[in-house]
Write an enzyme that holds these catalytic residues in place. Structure first.
Site, short mmCIF file in Angstrom:
data_model
loop_
_atom_site.label_atom_id
_atom_site.label_comp_id
_atom_site.label_asym_id
_atom_site.label_seq_id
_atom_site.Cartn_x
_atom_site.Cartn_y
_atom_site.Cartn_z
N TYR A 168 -12.86 7.12 -0.60
CA TYR A 168 -11.19 6.44 -0.11
C TYR A 168 -10.66 7.34 -0.85
CZ TYR A 168 -7.24 3.05 -0.35
OH TYR A 168 -6.34 2.13 -0.51
N LYS A 172 -7.53 9.92 -0.31
CA LYS A 172 -6.64 9.36 -1.33
C LYS A 172 -5.84 10.80 -1.85
CE LYS A 172 -5.22 5.48 0.95
NZ LYS A 172 -3.92 5.27 2.18
N1 LIG Z 1 -3.54 -3.42 -0.62
C1 LIG Z 1 -3.41 -1.99 -1.30
O1 LIG Z 1 -3.67 -3.10 -2.08
C2 LIG Z 1 -2.92 -0.81 -1.39
C3 LIG Z 1 -2.67 -0.06 -2.04
C4 LIG Z 1 -2.41 1.22 -2.14
C5 LIG Z 1 -2.35 1.78 -1.25
N2 LIG Z 1 -2.67 1.62 0.03
C6 LIG Z 1 -2.45 1.53 1.54
O2 LIG Z 1 -1.53 0.77 2.00
C7 LIG Z 1 -1.68 1.37 3.74
C8 LIG Z 1 -1.80 -0.18 4.77
O3 LIG Z 1 -2.96 -0.69 3.64
P1 LIG Z 1 -2.74 -2.57 4.37
O4 LIG Z 1 -3.55 -2.77 2.30
O5 LIG Z 1 -1.68 -2.65 3.93
O6 LIG Z 1 -4.07 -2.83 4.68
P2 LIG Z 1 -4.20 -3.61 6.36
O7 LIG Z 1 -3.05 -4.63 5.59
O8 LIG Z 1 -5.50 -3.76 6.24
O9 LIG Z 1 -3.19 -2.63 7.54
C9 LIG Z 1 -3.90 -1.35 7.43
C10 LIG Z 1 -2.64 -1.34 9.25
O10 LIG Z 1 -3.35 0.09 9.18
C11 LIG Z 1 -3.59 0.02 10.74
N3 LIG Z 1 -5.72 0.47 11.06
C12 LIG Z 1 -5.96 1.09 10.43
N4 LIG Z 1 -6.30 2.14 11.04
C13 LIG Z 1 -6.05 2.99 12.57
C14 LIG Z 1 -6.31 3.98 12.94
N5 LIG Z 1 -6.96 4.55 13.03
N6 LIG Z 1 -5.01 4.03 13.72
C15 LIG Z 1 -3.79 3.06 13.45
N7 LIG Z 1 -3.56 2.26 12.13
C16 LIG Z 1 -4.70 1.34 11.81
C17 LIG Z 1 -4.29 -1.20 10.95
O11 LIG Z 1 -3.72 -1.76 13.06
P3 LIG Z 1 -5.53 -1.93 13.07
O12 LIG Z 1 -6.56 -2.77 12.76
O13 LIG Z 1 -4.78 -2.69 14.60
O14 LIG Z 1 -5.45 -0.59 13.47
C18 LIG Z 1 -3.33 -1.94 9.96
O15 LIG Z 1 -2.26 -1.89 10.14
C19 LIG Z 1 -2.76 2.04 3.44
O16 LIG Z 1 -3.47 3.10 3.51
C20 LIG Z 1 -3.81 1.74 2.00
O17 LIG Z 1 -4.86 2.74 1.61
C21 LIG Z 1 -3.50 -0.30 -0.29
#
Ligand SMILES: NC(=O)c1ccc[n+]([C@@H]2O[C@H](COP(=O)([O-])OP(=O)(O)OC[C@H]3O[C@@H](n4cnc5c(N)ncnc54)[C@H](OP(=O)(O)O)[C@@H]3O)[C@@H](O)[C@H]2O)c1
Length: 252
Positions: A168, A172
């Site tokens: 991860y 990033k």
């Molecule tokens: N939550 C945190 O604490 C946090 C902090 C910093 C950054 N982020 C970043 O924020 C972003 C969103 O994360 P989240 O926390 O909102 O996670 P999440 O709730 O698990 O959502 C992830 C989304 O990405 C989609 N996805 C995953 N793999 C994919 C693929 N191969 N092709 C197309 N779509 C895909 C999923 O849909 P499907 O599974 O249907 O494809 C879902 O819509 C990520 O890049 C993560 O690294 C999150």
């Protein structure tokens, strides 16, 4: 600004077109809702087609507004060049240009030290978080309008390290490097490139990353979305290059 005020619609993005990857849950869904409330037309993607159609039905008629917006939902796996190609083939007859790109799709992996991390898990995280950002951006550049905005959802993990998160963190850090180069390349086109660096945000990603994580201190996806919207709405000659959104109570 109160929570109620922050959710008011004012149609400031009417006529714009935004592509959001990973739009079905978490931060991507919250950003899509925030854009919809501003009357922005949406192209929504994720792999799960049924979740996508549920979300697009909801967003075509944004809550709290009388407006309707155009929503194109197209399943896409950002790891796969053919799938990204199909996405843009579906977009072209509907929209001749893109104003906003939100590269948000991303995954995490179980907290494991390097000697326990499987190569398939490593490759999957790199393919989604790094290759996916490259593939979608490269395809979008052909139709991105001058003066548009690209937001790459990185993480505080783009410039910090946490043991047990090697793939991860590597994805990033790599995506941050990509974002910085892209920003310089796109200055002549006046395309703003924003690196979004959220801290711990209350989404499903934690079920994989750290199932027992305390959610009490996490920020909401809506708070991240509000910061993204505010950055997009800056005058076009101003930008926030690095948008860190952090829990005010400190890290977990
Ligand atoms: N939550 C945190 O604490 C946090 C902090 C910093 C950054 N982020 C970043 O924020 C972003 C969103 O994360 P989240 O926390 O909102 O996670 P999440 O709730 O698990 O959502 C992830 C989304 O990405 C989609 N996805 C995953 N793999 C994919 C693929 N191969 N092709 C197309 N779509 C895909 C999923 O849909 P499907 O599974 O249907 O494809 C879902 O819509 C990520 O890049 C993560 O690294 C999150």
């Amino acid at each position: 600004m109160s929570r109620a005020n922050s959710k008011k619609s004012s149609a400031r993005l009417r006529g714009n077109v935004a592509l959001v990857t990973g739009a079905t849950r978490g931060i991507g869904l919250a950003v899509s809702r925030a854009l919809a409330r501003e009357s922005c037309n949406l192209i929504l993607t994720a792999r799960d087609a049924s979740a996508l159609s549920r979300v697009s039905e909801e967003l075509a008629k944004p809550r709290g507004t009388r407006a309707t917006i155009r929503v194109l939902a197209q399943a896409c796996d950002v790891r796969d060049p053919h799938s990204v190609d199909a996405l843009f083939r579906a977009i072209r007859p509907e929209h001749s240009r893109l104003d906003i790109l939100i590269n948000n799709a991303g995954i995490a992996h179980a907290n494991l030290p390097v000697d326990k991390l499987s190569f398939p898990a490593w490759k999957d995280v790199l393919a989604t978080n790094l290759d996916g950002t490259f593939l979608v951006t490269q395809a979008a550049l052909a139709i991105m309008r001058r003066g548009g905005t690209i937001v790459n959802n990185l993480s505080i993990a783009a410039n910090r390290v946490f043991p047990g998160s090697a793939a991860y963190i590597a994805s990033k850090h790599g995506a941050l490097g990509f974002t910085r180069v892209l920003r310089e390349e796109l200055r002549p086109r006046r395309i703003r490139v924003i690196g979004l660096l959220p801290g711990a945000t209350d989404t499903d990603i934690w079920k994989v990353l750290w199932p027992q994580a305390p959610h009490r201190k996490m920020i909401s996806p809506e708070a991240v979305a509000q910061a993204v919207l505010d950055a997009i709405l800056l005058p076009s000659n101003a930008t926030i290059e690095s948008l860190e959104v952090l829990p005010s109570g400190g890290t977990l």
